[in-house]
Design an enzyme around this catalytic site. Structure first.
Site, short mmCIF file in Angstrom:
data_model
loop_
_atom_site.label_atom_id
_atom_site.label_comp_id
_atom_site.label_asym_id
_atom_site.label_seq_id
_atom_site.Cartn_x
_atom_site.Cartn_y
_atom_site.Cartn_z
N SER A 150 -14.25 3.59 -9.60
CA SER A 150 -13.69 4.47 -8.57
C SER A 150 -14.85 5.12 -7.84
O SER A 150 -15.97 5.14 -8.34
CB SER A 150 -12.85 5.54 -9.27
OG SER A 150 -12.58 6.63 -8.42
N TYR A 163 -10.20 11.97 -15.38
CA TYR A 163 -10.23 10.69 -14.65
C TYR A 163 -11.66 10.35 -14.21
O TYR A 163 -12.13 9.23 -14.40
CB TYR A 163 -9.29 10.80 -13.45
CG TYR A 163 -9.14 9.58 -12.59
CD1 TYR A 163 -8.22 8.59 -12.92
CD2 TYR A 163 -9.90 9.41 -11.43
CE1 TYR A 163 -8.05 7.48 -12.11
CE2 TYR A 163 -9.75 8.29 -10.63
CZ TYR A 163 -8.82 7.33 -10.96
OH TYR A 163 -8.67 6.22 -10.18
C1 GCO Z 1 -7.14 11.16 -7.27
C2 GCO Z 1 -6.72 9.80 -7.00
C3 GCO Z 1 -7.77 8.81 -7.36
C4 GCO Z 1 -8.56 8.41 -6.14
C5 GCO Z 1 -9.76 7.62 -6.49
C6 GCO Z 1 -10.65 7.27 -5.33
O1 GCO Z 1 -6.31 11.90 -7.64
O2 GCO Z 1 -8.34 11.45 -7.09
O3 GCO Z 1 -5.58 9.60 -7.71
O4 GCO Z 1 -7.20 7.65 -7.87
O5 GCO Z 1 -7.77 7.70 -5.26
O6 GCO Z 1 -10.51 8.30 -7.42
O7 GCO Z 1 -11.57 6.38 -5.83
#
Ligand code: GCO
Length: 259
Positions: A150, A163
Protein backbone atom coordinates in the site's frame (compact mmCIF):
# COMPACT_ATOMS: atom_id res chain seq x y z
CA UNK A 1 6.48 -3.71 -38.33
CA UNK A 2 5.23 -7.28 -37.98
CA UNK A 3 1.61 -7.80 -36.95
CA UNK A 4 1.24 -7.21 -33.24
CA UNK A 5 0.81 -10.40 -31.27
CA UNK A 6 0.75 -11.06 -27.53
CA UNK A 7 4.26 -10.98 -26.12
CA UNK A 8 5.13 -14.43 -24.68
CA UNK A 9 7.00 -12.65 -21.89
CA UNK A 10 3.60 -11.82 -20.40
CA UNK A 11 1.97 -15.18 -21.13
CA UNK A 12 1.00 -17.19 -18.08
CA UNK A 13 -1.09 -19.86 -19.81
CA UNK A 14 -0.97 -23.18 -18.04
CA UNK A 15 -0.12 -21.53 -14.70
CA UNK A 16 -2.36 -21.68 -11.66
CA UNK A 17 -2.82 -18.49 -9.64
CA UNK A 18 -4.20 -18.39 -6.10
CA UNK A 19 -5.45 -14.91 -5.24
CA UNK A 20 -6.55 -14.47 -1.62
CA UNK A 21 -9.59 -12.33 -0.91
CA UNK A 22 -10.63 -12.49 -4.54
CA UNK A 23 -14.42 -12.60 -4.47
CA UNK A 24 -14.49 -8.82 -4.95
CA UNK A 25 -12.44 -5.63 -4.99
CA UNK A 26 -8.78 -5.53 -5.89
CA UNK A 27 -8.39 -9.30 -5.57
CA UNK A 28 -11.19 -9.97 -8.03
CA UNK A 29 -9.75 -7.49 -10.55
CA UNK A 30 -6.26 -8.97 -10.22
CA UNK A 31 -7.61 -12.52 -10.57
CA UNK A 32 -9.53 -11.69 -13.74
CA UNK A 33 -6.46 -9.90 -15.12
CA UNK A 34 -4.30 -12.97 -14.50
CA UNK A 35 -7.04 -15.06 -16.09
CA UNK A 36 -6.96 -12.82 -19.17
CA UNK A 37 -3.22 -13.51 -19.39
CA UNK A 38 -3.98 -17.25 -19.45
CA UNK A 39 -3.89 -18.45 -15.86
CA UNK A 40 -6.25 -20.87 -14.20
CA UNK A 41 -7.59 -19.17 -11.08
CA UNK A 42 -8.07 -20.27 -7.50
CA UNK A 43 -10.51 -17.90 -5.86
CA UNK A 44 -10.44 -17.53 -2.09
CA UNK A 45 -12.60 -16.03 0.62
CA UNK A 46 -13.94 -16.96 4.03
CA UNK A 47 -17.54 -17.62 3.01
CA UNK A 48 -18.39 -20.52 0.69
CA UNK A 49 -21.41 -18.82 -0.82
CA UNK A 50 -19.57 -15.58 -1.61
CA UNK A 51 -16.69 -17.49 -3.18
CA UNK A 52 -19.10 -19.65 -5.18
CA UNK A 53 -21.03 -16.65 -6.45
CA UNK A 54 -17.83 -14.91 -7.59
CA UNK A 55 -16.49 -18.12 -9.13
CA UNK A 56 -19.72 -18.73 -11.03
CA UNK A 57 -19.77 -15.16 -12.36
CA UNK A 58 -16.19 -15.57 -13.51
CA UNK A 59 -16.86 -18.95 -15.11
CA UNK A 60 -19.75 -17.37 -17.00
CA UNK A 61 -17.21 -14.90 -18.41
CA UNK A 62 -15.02 -17.80 -19.54
CA UNK A 63 -12.41 -18.03 -16.78
CA UNK A 64 -11.24 -21.40 -15.44
CA UNK A 65 -11.91 -21.10 -11.74
CA UNK A 66 -11.39 -23.31 -8.68
CA UNK A 67 -12.76 -22.40 -5.27
CA UNK A 68 -10.79 -22.43 -2.02
CA UNK A 69 -12.72 -21.39 1.06
CA UNK A 70 -10.49 -20.69 4.04
CA UNK A 71 -9.51 -17.95 6.46
CA UNK A 72 -6.05 -16.69 5.50
CA UNK A 73 -5.36 -15.64 9.08
CA UNK A 74 -5.82 -19.12 10.59
CA UNK A 75 -2.74 -21.31 10.30
CA UNK A 76 -4.61 -24.66 10.31
CA UNK A 77 -6.96 -23.45 7.59
CA UNK A 78 -4.06 -22.28 5.39
CA UNK A 79 -2.22 -25.57 5.89
CA UNK A 80 -5.44 -27.48 5.24
CA UNK A 81 -6.03 -25.63 1.98
CA UNK A 82 -2.55 -26.43 0.68
CA UNK A 83 -2.93 -30.07 1.79
CA UNK A 84 -6.11 -30.23 -0.30
CA UNK A 85 -4.31 -28.67 -3.28
CA UNK A 86 -1.63 -31.39 -2.91
CA UNK A 87 -4.24 -34.14 -2.72
CA UNK A 88 -5.97 -32.83 -5.85
CA UNK A 89 -2.74 -32.32 -7.78
CA UNK A 90 -3.14 -28.53 -7.88
CA UNK A 91 0.20 -26.72 -7.97
CA UNK A 92 0.09 -23.04 -7.10
CA UNK A 93 2.50 -21.31 -9.50
CA UNK A 94 1.44 -17.77 -8.64
CA UNK A 95 0.37 -16.64 -5.18
CA UNK A 96 -1.19 -13.21 -4.72
CA UNK A 97 -1.49 -12.25 -1.05
CA UNK A 98 -4.28 -9.76 -1.41
CA UNK A 99 -6.78 -10.43 1.40
CA UNK A 100 -7.03 -7.41 3.61
CA UNK A 101 -9.22 -5.66 6.14
CA UNK A 102 -9.34 -2.15 7.51
CA UNK A 103 -10.17 -0.81 10.95
CA UNK A 104 -10.19 2.96 11.35
CA UNK A 105 -9.81 4.28 14.89
CA UNK A 106 -7.49 6.55 16.80
CA UNK A 107 -4.75 4.60 18.56
CA UNK A 108 -5.67 5.79 22.06
CA UNK A 109 -9.08 4.17 21.58
CA UNK A 110 -7.89 1.07 19.77
CA UNK A 111 -8.47 -2.35 21.35
CA UNK A 112 -5.74 -4.97 21.23
CA UNK A 113 -8.13 -7.44 19.56
CA UNK A 114 -8.72 -5.03 16.65
CA UNK A 115 -5.00 -4.33 16.28
CA UNK A 116 -4.33 -8.08 16.24
CA UNK A 117 -7.08 -8.87 13.74
CA UNK A 118 -5.73 -6.33 11.26
CA UNK A 119 -2.12 -7.49 11.65
CA UNK A 120 -3.14 -11.16 11.34
CA UNK A 121 -5.16 -10.68 8.17
CA UNK A 122 -2.99 -8.12 6.39
CA UNK A 123 0.48 -9.34 7.35
CA UNK A 124 0.68 -12.70 9.14
CA UNK A 125 -1.54 -14.30 6.49
CA UNK A 126 0.96 -13.34 3.77
CA UNK A 127 3.69 -15.10 5.73
CA UNK A 128 1.56 -18.22 6.24
CA UNK A 129 0.45 -18.46 2.62
CA UNK A 130 3.93 -17.59 1.39
CA UNK A 131 5.47 -20.29 3.56
CA UNK A 132 3.09 -23.00 2.37
CA UNK A 133 3.40 -21.92 -1.28
CA UNK A 134 7.19 -21.64 -1.19
CA UNK A 135 7.63 -25.09 0.41
CA UNK A 136 6.10 -26.47 -2.76
CA UNK A 137 7.64 -24.00 -5.22
CA UNK A 138 11.23 -24.55 -4.01
CA UNK A 139 11.46 -28.19 -5.18
CA UNK A 140 9.96 -27.13 -8.53
CA UNK A 141 12.53 -24.33 -8.89
CA UNK A 142 9.99 -21.69 -9.87
CA UNK A 143 7.13 -19.59 -8.58
CA UNK A 144 5.79 -16.09 -8.16
CA UNK A 145 4.66 -14.44 -4.97
CA UNK A 146 2.95 -11.08 -5.18
CA UNK A 147 2.12 -9.35 -1.92
CA UNK A 148 -0.28 -6.45 -1.86
CA UNK A 149 1.30 -3.55 -0.01
CA UNK A 150 0.00 0.00 0.00
CA UNK A 151 0.98 3.63 -0.02
CA UNK A 152 0.87 3.02 3.69
CA UNK A 153 3.81 0.62 3.38
CA UNK A 154 5.77 3.89 3.42
CA UNK A 155 3.44 6.58 4.75
CA UNK A 156 1.35 6.83 7.91
CA UNK A 157 -2.15 8.25 8.19
CA UNK A 158 -4.21 9.07 11.25
CA UNK A 159 -6.73 6.38 12.28
CA UNK A 160 -5.28 3.46 10.30
CA UNK A 161 -2.14 2.60 12.26
CA UNK A 162 -2.60 -1.19 12.48
CA UNK A 163 -3.15 -1.29 8.72
CA UNK A 164 -0.10 0.86 8.00
CA UNK A 165 2.04 -1.23 10.36
CA UNK A 166 0.90 -4.39 8.56
CA UNK A 167 1.54 -2.84 5.14
CA UNK A 168 4.96 -1.59 6.25
CA UNK A 169 5.58 -5.18 7.33
CA UNK A 170 4.54 -6.41 3.89
CA UNK A 171 7.40 -4.40 2.40
CA UNK A 172 9.97 -6.15 4.58
CA UNK A 173 8.27 -9.55 4.32
CA UNK A 174 8.61 -9.23 0.55
CA UNK A 175 12.32 -8.49 0.86
CA UNK A 176 12.70 -11.40 3.28
CA UNK A 177 11.00 -13.73 0.81
CA UNK A 178 13.33 -12.49 -1.93
CA UNK A 179 16.35 -13.00 0.33
CA UNK A 180 15.49 -16.64 0.97
CA UNK A 181 13.68 -17.74 -2.17
CA UNK A 182 15.21 -15.90 -5.17
CA UNK A 183 17.93 -18.55 -5.50
CA UNK A 184 15.19 -21.14 -5.95
CA UNK A 185 13.76 -19.40 -9.00
CA UNK A 186 10.95 -17.76 -7.05
CA UNK A 187 10.28 -14.08 -7.57
CA UNK A 188 8.64 -12.38 -4.60
CA UNK A 189 7.54 -8.79 -5.11
CA UNK A 190 4.81 -6.43 -3.97
CA UNK A 191 2.36 -3.98 -5.47
CA UNK A 192 1.52 -0.80 -3.57
CA UNK A 193 -1.88 0.48 -4.65
CA UNK A 194 -2.80 4.10 -4.12
CA UNK A 195 -6.35 5.17 -3.29
CA UNK A 196 -8.57 2.85 -5.29
CA UNK A 197 -12.32 2.71 -5.85
CA UNK A 198 -13.26 -0.34 -3.75
CA UNK A 199 -15.91 -1.32 -1.23
CA UNK A 200 -13.30 -1.15 1.53
CA UNK A 201 -12.84 2.51 0.75
CA UNK A 202 -16.55 3.39 0.52
CA UNK A 203 -16.48 5.53 3.66
CA UNK A 204 -13.54 7.49 2.26
CA UNK A 205 -15.01 7.84 -1.22
CA UNK A 206 -18.28 9.20 0.12
CA UNK A 207 -16.57 11.76 2.35
CA UNK A 208 -16.33 14.91 0.19
CA UNK A 209 -13.37 16.24 2.16
CA UNK A 210 -11.40 13.02 1.84
CA UNK A 211 -12.30 12.67 -1.82
CA UNK A 212 -11.04 16.20 -2.50
CA UNK A 213 -7.85 15.45 -0.55
CA UNK A 214 -7.13 12.31 -2.58
CA UNK A 215 -7.75 14.10 -5.88
CA UNK A 216 -5.66 17.09 -4.84
CA UNK A 217 -2.81 15.01 -3.41
CA UNK A 218 -2.58 12.52 -6.31
CA UNK A 219 -0.70 13.79 -9.40
CA UNK A 220 -3.19 11.87 -11.60
CA UNK A 221 -5.95 13.90 -9.87
CA UNK A 222 -8.25 10.91 -9.43
CA UNK A 223 -8.80 7.65 -7.59
CA UNK A 224 -7.52 4.48 -9.20
CA UNK A 225 -9.73 1.73 -10.63
CA UNK A 226 -9.05 -1.85 -9.43
CA UNK A 227 -8.22 -3.08 -12.94
CA UNK A 228 -5.38 -0.57 -13.11
CA UNK A 229 -3.40 -2.98 -10.91
CA UNK A 230 -3.55 -5.69 -13.55
CA UNK A 231 -0.54 -4.53 -15.59
CA UNK A 232 1.79 -4.70 -12.60
CA UNK A 233 0.27 -8.01 -11.48
CA UNK A 234 0.73 -9.67 -14.87
CA UNK A 235 4.29 -8.34 -15.09
CA UNK A 236 5.15 -9.76 -11.65
CA UNK A 237 3.36 -13.06 -12.38
CA UNK A 238 4.98 -13.65 -15.75
CA UNK A 239 8.35 -14.53 -17.31
CA UNK A 240 8.84 -10.77 -17.88
CA UNK A 241 9.99 -10.44 -14.25
CA UNK A 242 12.39 -13.37 -13.78
CA UNK A 243 15.15 -11.09 -12.40
CA UNK A 244 12.92 -8.77 -10.37
CA UNK A 245 13.08 -9.63 -6.68
CA UNK A 246 11.95 -7.94 -3.49
CA UNK A 247 10.49 -4.85 -5.14
CA UNK A 248 7.45 -2.85 -4.13
CA UNK A 249 5.92 -1.28 -7.23
CA UNK A 250 3.55 1.58 -6.51
CA UNK A 251 0.48 1.88 -8.69
CA UNK A 252 -0.77 5.09 -7.18
CA UNK A 253 -1.19 7.81 -9.80
CA UNK A 254 2.12 9.24 -8.55
CA UNK A 255 1.02 9.94 -4.99
CA UNK A 256 4.06 8.47 -3.21
CA UNK A 257 6.38 10.61 -5.34
CA UNK A 258 5.11 14.02 -4.30
CA UNK A 259 4.47 16.11 -1.22
C1 GCO B 1 -7.59 3.69 4.27
C2 GCO B 1 -7.84 2.91 3.07
C3 GCO B 1 -6.62 2.26 2.54
C4 GCO B 1 -6.01 3.09 1.44
C5 GCO B 1 -4.66 2.61 1.05
C6 GCO B 1 -3.97 3.44 0.02
O1 GCO B 1 -8.43 3.69 5.08
O2 GCO B 1 -6.49 4.28 4.35
O3 GCO B 1 -8.80 2.00 3.40
O4 GCO B 1 -6.90 1.02 2.02
O5 GCO B 1 -6.84 3.08 0.33
O6 GCO B 1 -3.87 2.53 2.17
O7 GCO B 1 -2.85 2.73 -0.34
Amino acid sequence: MPDAKPNPLFDISGKTALVTGSSRGLGRAIAEGLGDAGARLVINGRKAETVKRAADEMRAKGYEVLEAVFDVAVEEEVEGAFARFDAEGIEIDILVNNAGIQHRQLMVELKLADWQRVIDTNLTAAFLLGREAAKRMIPRGSGKVINIGSLTSDLARRTVTPYTVAKGGIKMLTKGMAAEWAEHGIQANAIGPGYMVTEMNEALLSDPEFDAWVKGRTPAKRWGQPDELVGAAVFLASPASTYVNGQLIFVDGGMISVL
